[in-house]
Design an enzyme around this catalytic site. Sequence first.
Site, PDB file in Angstrom:
ATOM      1  N   ALA A  82      33.063  42.934 -47.000  1.00  3.57           N
ATOM      2  CA  ALA A  82      33.992  44.050 -46.813  1.00  3.57           C
ATOM      3  C   ALA A  82      34.667  43.996 -45.445  1.00  3.57           C
ATOM      4  CB  ALA A  82      33.253  45.370 -46.968  1.00  3.57           C
ATOM      5  N   PRO A 138      29.209  44.575 -43.466  1.00  6.96           N
ATOM      6  CA  PRO A 138      30.614  44.310 -43.156  1.00  6.96           C
ATOM      7  C   PRO A 138      30.851  42.855 -42.758  1.00  6.96           C
ATOM      8  CG  PRO A 138      29.806  46.232 -41.956  1.00  6.96           C
ATOM      9  CD  PRO A 138      28.622  45.569 -42.562  1.00  6.96           C
ATOM     10  N   CYS A 139      32.066  42.408 -42.997  1.00  5.18           N
ATOM     11  CA  CYS A 139      32.445  41.023 -42.691  1.00  5.18           C
ATOM     12  C   CYS A 139      32.240  40.689 -41.216  1.00  5.18           C
ATOM     13  CB  CYS A 139      33.904  40.825 -43.074  1.00  5.18           C
ATOM     14  SG  CYS A 139      34.627  39.269 -42.538  1.00  5.18           S
ATOM     15  N   PHE A 140      32.547  41.654 -40.331  1.00  6.15           N
ATOM     16  CA  PHE A 140      32.527  41.360 -38.895  1.00  6.15           C
ATOM     17  C   PHE A 140      31.153  41.590 -38.261  1.00  6.15           C
ATOM     18  CE2 PHE A 140      37.049  41.471 -39.548  1.00  6.15           C
ATOM     19  CZ  PHE A 140      37.509  40.516 -38.667  1.00  6.15           C
ATOM     20  N   LYS A 154      32.844  37.512 -33.014  1.00  6.31           N
ATOM     21  CA  LYS A 154      33.753  37.184 -34.112  1.00  6.31           C
ATOM     22  C   LYS A 154      35.106  37.868 -33.925  1.00  6.31           C
ATOM     23  CE  LYS A 154      33.709  37.068 -39.192  1.00  6.31           C
ATOM     24  NZ  LYS A 154      32.811  37.249 -40.362  1.00  6.31           N
TER      25      LYS A 154
END
Length: 256
Positions: A82, A138-140, A154
């Site tokens: 996400a 989450p993606c990050f 990131k």
Amino acid sequence: MIAAPCWSILRTPPLAGAVNMALDEALMARARERGCCILRTYEWSRPTLSLGRNQRAAGTYDLARARAAGVDFVRRPTGGRAVLHHREVTYSVASPASALRESYAAINVILIAAFRALGVAATVAEPEGRAPPPGSAPCFEEPVAGEIVAAGRKLVGSAQWRERGALLQHGSILVDDDQVLASELLLRPAPPPPPPATLRALLGRAPSADDVAEALRGALSEGGAEVGTLEMDDDLRSAALIARATYEDDRWTWRQ
């Protein structure tokens, strides 16, 4: 040298989540048919949490809380986890699969050159264990091997989809950090993730989306690519309109 027969650049205004995803799918079909790579940069008309193609999400998010926060949902055709699209710039690359061999690495070269032009020293993360599964995190939350980092954190989250000889890669470039909201919208909120890198923190200012788009165009040109400008045409609009129905359908968004 960027190994591609040609590149076209498309810059679009902020659009709704389903419209953005449908247009990228149409661009993937265009790249497959015409053999040219397409780089699109864009924003979102509303804060939107995009879900990865294979991410489990049904029954995971508090939809009432999301509505109250003004956050929409859409499921990407690409993989990954996400991402909250709000104070960031999204890029997509659509390409014939044969034109971008080692595609992640080739696109990373473009991104890192663009960041250098903006004044950001970015690098590619080294391998440290396995990539996390496409769960609710989450993606990050953390970088994985091959992703772009700056100051040890990131900066870009990217994911791909390949089908019938073409590829589509999505990436989110953070200008500011509001990714914690992606965790807060979970029915069982997780601890705040470590802060990612952002362009504002790295530069002391927030470059505009147009600044980022021009830096990417310049990186392509300096890399030796033949770069042109793609204009929206009736064929693209028609293909995107057809694809849009999928991304507006809750059966796709919450399919798993």
